[in-house]
Write an enzyme that holds these catalytic residues in place. Sequence first.
Site, mmCIF file in Angstrom:
data_model
loop_
_atom_site.group_PDB
_atom_site.id
_atom_site.type_symbol
_atom_site.label_atom_id
_atom_site.label_comp_id
_atom_site.label_asym_id
_atom_site.label_seq_id
_atom_site.Cartn_x
_atom_site.Cartn_y
_atom_site.Cartn_z
ATOM 1 C CB CYS A 1 104.369 52.917 38.510
ATOM 2 S SG CYS A 1 105.003 53.613 40.049
ATOM 3 C CB CYS B 1 61.500 55.707 39.052
ATOM 4 S SG CYS B 1 61.436 53.923 39.183
ATOM 5 C CB CYS C 1 106.076 38.838 36.990
ATOM 6 S SG CYS C 1 106.276 40.186 35.800
ATOM 7 C CB CYS D 1 101.867 42.524 30.701
ATOM 8 S SG CYS D 1 101.313 43.197 32.282
ATOM 9 C CB CYS E 1 99.268 54.506 45.182
ATOM 10 S SG CYS E 1 99.718 53.886 43.549
ATOM 11 C CG ASN F 1 59.476 53.812 42.752
ATOM 12 O OD1 ASN F 1 60.393 54.634 42.858
ATOM 13 N ND2 ASN F 1 59.281 53.075 41.669
ATOM 14 C CG PHE F 2 59.753 58.133 48.025
ATOM 15 C CD1 PHE F 2 58.470 58.189 47.465
ATOM 16 C CD2 PHE F 2 59.868 58.143 49.403
ATOM 17 C CE1 PHE F 2 57.338 58.250 48.282
ATOM 18 C CE2 PHE F 2 58.736 58.201 50.216
ATOM 19 C CZ PHE F 2 57.475 58.243 49.658
ATOM 20 C CG ASN G 1 64.956 53.554 41.946
ATOM 21 O OD1 ASN G 1 65.260 53.353 40.763
ATOM 22 N ND2 ASN G 1 63.719 53.432 42.380
#
Lengths: 435, 446
Positions: free
Chosen positions: A356, A138, A346, A349, A384, A135-136, A203
């Site tokens: 955009c 935490c 569609c 909304c 994009c 365990n390196f 981790n």
Amino acid sequence: MADIRSHFVGIRSPNPFWLASAPPTDKEYNVVRAFQAGWGGVVWKTLGLDPHIVNVSGPRYGAVWGADRRLLGLNNIELITDRPLQVNLDEIKRVKRDWPDRAVVVSLMVPCEQSCWTDIMAKVEDTGADGVELNFGCPHGMSERGMGSAVGQVPEYIEMVTRWVKAASRMPVIVKLTPNITDIRHPARAARKGGADAVSLINTVSSITAVDLDSFSPEPSIDGKGSHGGYCGPAVKPIALNMVAEIARDAETRGLPISGIGGITTWRDAAEFMALGAGNVQVCTAAMTYGFKIVQEMIEGLTAWMDQGGHADLDAFVGRAVPNVTDWQYLNLNYVAKARIDQDACIKCGRCHIACEDTSHQAITSTVDGKRHFEVIEAECVGCNLCVNVCPVENCITMEPLAPGSLDRRTGRVVSPDYANWTMHPNNPSSVAAE
Amino acid sequence: MTEARLETGVAAGRLAPEEYERGFGDLHPPLDRHEALVAADRCYFCYDAPCVTACPTGIDIPMFIRQIATGNTLGAAKTIFDQNILGGMCARVCPTETLCEQACVREAAEGRPVEIGRLQRVATDAAMAAGRQFYRRAEPTGRRIAVVGAGPAGLACAHRLAVHGHEVTVLDARPKAGGLNEYGIAAYKTVDGFAQAEVEYVTAIGGITVEPGRALGRDVTLAGLCAGYDAVFLGLGLAGVNALGTPGDDADGVADAVDWIAELRQASDLATLPVGRRVVVIGGGMTAIDAAVQAKLLGAEEVTICYRRGREHMNASAWEQDLAASKGVAIRHWLRPRRVLAERGRVTGIELEYTRLADGRLDGTGETLTLAADQVFRAIGQSFVAAPLDGAIALEGGRIRVDAEGRTSMAKVWAGGDCVAGGDDLTVSAVAMGRDAAESIHRSLS
């Protein structure tokens, strides 16, 4: 039916789903329940030297929630096991004896002195456990005492300790890495140099989940004060996936077995980690949220997907996505895609439009002929993908590649069939002309 | 079971006390905090949101829902009250299924809109419970305005005028302010004296004097108001009720639904309110539904709504029709009253004739149906009573003609709510008209 038996650095388990070293694997009672539920293996919660450490007797977890209090991220300030070493060793021995087909790996964290590591390796070997995980990782509490991520952040220490441990035992050694570094490849390279059989990652990520705006204490709050904890759960998955991929494709660490960890909640998450090079996976937050039963969905889901895709065993797909991870400079700049909105799907909304319009390229209408209507303006669309990501309806907006030979109305150029990347681009001052 | 349950004729106390309580309790209990967060999270925060367009008062719905989602409930209330100071009542009585919630994109997406009405109530209830006033009056202008009618239009107008610093006197013919909110809406939509609590909340801003029991044409004249005030707003509502025009219409047990509902709303003990064992309601609008459902809830054994056209022609929304059906009210279509049957002056039944549409015209088929009834309610529409105007103001289709700002043909006189032509007879529309007329009045006085 697909074979999901796992054979990871010589450790066999009936499936690739292990429980990560954490509270769910702290005691025989929990581990037996996990095995009864079907988990392929466990990494026993980290053992340390006696006298055992103590934990705070207050909140050890903080959280970030999504809709309907769905737990998206969890952070903890719990330390390694707070039970005497011998109690853990006795339980590990018993569990391995009673469940010989399951993987039992023991997580370890002792001071950076060779004798400490040599001594504890002998004790673990005596339990009959399948391997150890160093365990390196935490990032809280133990790191203040020179352990955990304090080691994981210094590649030389990783290499040194790994070498001590390998010299002390023939057991497989997995080195668990901290993500709290700038480049994950360096600690991974160090682990390999030290002789590690595998690395496991990630981790937890150093974090503060929230601040109480009345008391002005960070969360979780212990008597009005807070300390950074380690962040995990679905929120960290993208960070973990990238780090796994970086190690999988690095010239110096390629081929080093990886145990994938970080927000794995479903079979799909697990398959993604494995496609990016993880030989197996470790799970914690999902079990801590829903209990051990979730492994059944993971086993069945993974098997069904493998059957459907014709993957006979785990090796058939482990690492399959690695060749497709590349550097930005090698991405094909002649590839052109445009967003397309399925008008039947569609729901109007308007989120694609405002995203955009306000924040990107003004490439989606809000009205057409006086009517509320959202449509991509191809001459403005740079492809994009933001509209796809903000659209609440799945598959309503899709990115459609332009066929070579067709006109890109934004640039006025014909789409080339040839691959051309930044290294060859005329705007690149150090470009090399394509031969 | 009480003995009166199956008593023929019109009788009080048909039910046990707890049955009245159950029947007339809150139709939609308020959302609790977690329910509200889950409901709020479903809002997509649409661009140029269709729900806002569909709201006659133009409340910024995505914004107030976002405020609820972030724990800023009082901020949400202010967003609502900015557009609609009667947002609390509208949260209870708006036919959201034909307004904001019908326009909600999630209605299109999955047939289940964001619960806008119930979320609005979360916010407005919180502000009213906290006694939180969001508006401070501007410096006094010295201008005085008379508002006639303390219903939704008049209250909204009075509040906005008070905000601008004017002195407002609100006259109402009834003993209490509130108009249809107090006297007309079904009891289970506005429990616990909400209408009066709202009147108090609205008038708490100051500068508004309510004078109940004062009727235009009886206690004051239009000319007198014009002489005594800088401007007059008429929110008179509809005082007249359409008659059945059939023989026997005057029998004992035949009544106007609006009067009976008003009596019910004012009853201190519902068990003392008599109702028939068999009740027939004539009409197809909201009043018909409200009368029928409440008759059923008072213990009538059989309640039948008879409407002269089809289901699709009813003014009551599909949701209201379903509500009536769920309470055990039968709705029968294509039937028109022909004769009220009576014995010794008391109604015993009603003879109806089947109807059909022939070339777009409603026609009787000649076939009749007789329903036994000991109570018959007329709910075939209300009308504007123009007499108090003394012929001084132009009408259109029997109601007051106004321009886009609410100005009548008479100088210094504005009007709004159900009494004006071209409206849709909704509480929320009355609020919008009262508010907009106030702005127009304010502009004209500035």
